[in-house]
Design a protein around this motif. Structure first.
Motif, PDB file in Angstrom:
ATOM      1  N   HIS A  29       0.849  -1.177   0.000  1.00 20.16           N
ATOM      2  CA  HIS A  29       0.000   0.000   0.000  1.00 20.16           C
ATOM      3  C   HIS A  29       0.892   1.236   0.000  1.00 20.16           C
ATOM      4  O   HIS A  29       1.562   1.527   0.990  1.00 20.16           O
ATOM      5  CB  HIS A  29      -0.896   0.000   1.243  1.00 20.16           C
ATOM      6  N   GLY A  41       4.072   4.662   3.251  1.00 18.67           N
ATOM      7  CA  GLY A  41       3.216   3.489   3.303  1.00 18.67           C
ATOM      8  C   GLY A  41       4.013   2.248   3.605  1.00 18.67           C
ATOM      9  O   GLY A  41       5.085   2.292   4.219  1.00 18.67           O
ATOM     10  N   ARG A 166      -4.879   5.950   5.933  1.00 16.93           N
ATOM     11  CA  ARG A 166      -4.995   4.600   5.384  1.00 16.93           C
ATOM     12  C   ARG A 166      -6.399   4.017   5.567  1.00 16.93           C
ATOM     13  O   ARG A 166      -6.569   2.812   5.661  1.00 16.93           O
ATOM     14  CB  ARG A 166      -3.967   3.681   6.064  1.00 16.93           C
TER      15      ARG A 166
END
Length: 209
Positions: A29, A41, A166
């Motif tokens: 991600h 990420g 996220r």
């Protein structure tokens, strides 16, 4: 053979390069895709342009990607088994294995095999004509002189900030719970941010735990 693991292999010889696998691939991600933004990420990726192979990963090296640079060959995969099937050398790293048997984990970039390594964090990786230029940056922690209450408040604020970056795009998701504190905090923070999962799942622990 394990066919579901993306990989890349290249061999340089006689002024030509033989390649197999996927020329470019990204895992995990990745956030911060805006122009000029530093990628963040949990991710790892490689790209082959016909003469150079470059690899990037996150600043903490959380997404595990393995490489093997041996003689004039390069292997890349998330699976050590896959690399061995492709022909990567099988020499054991007995020092690394001794540490693993003592601690229960490998340290640094070690694996059970001498020539197969894990990418360092924030990697700088360039393979060209059989030569590898490799570097990485391990994050350094700095002591902070604050009270316990302030430390708790800052942890909550930073954790919330990370969760906000996220959040799942689809509210139809399931959250695994390990039974420990980390996954419970993720669940409670998702609830605080208005993103409740459809359900949470857990498993009975394996013996002897």
């Amino acid at each position: 053979m394990t066919t579901d693991q993306p990989y890349f292999y290249a061999r340089y010889g006689h002024d030509r390069i033989e390649t197999r696998g996927v020329n470019s691939h990204s895992f995990g991600h990745k956030i911060g895709r805006e122009p000029g933004a530093i990628p963040d990420g949990v991710f790892a990726e490689w790209a082959w342009n016909g003469s150079q192979l470059t690899v990037k990963n996150d600043r903490y090296g959380l997404f595990q990607l393995y490489y093997c640079s041996y003689k004039n060959e390069i292997y890349l995969s998330t699976s050590i088994r896959r690399m061995l099937e492709l022909g990567a050398p099988r020499d054991f790293d007995y020092d690394a294995l001794a540490v693993f048997l003592r601690l229960g984990l490998f340290i640094g970039d070690d694996t059970p095999f001498k020539h197969i390594k894990s990418l360092p964090p924030d990697v700088s990786f360039l393979w060209e004509k059989g030569d590898l230029a490799l570097g990485g940056h391990y994050p350094a922690s700095k002591p902070v002189d604050i009270s316990e209450n302030n430390a708790i408040d800052q942890f909550i604020a930073l954790f919330r900030q990370s969760m906000q970056r996220r959040l799942p795009g689809d509210k139809k998701f399931i959250l695994p719970l390990s039974g420990g504190k980390d996954s419970r905090q993720i669940l409670l923070e998702l609830h605080h941010l208005g993103h409740d999962p459809e359900c949470a799942i857990t498993l009975r622990p394996y013996p002897p735990y």
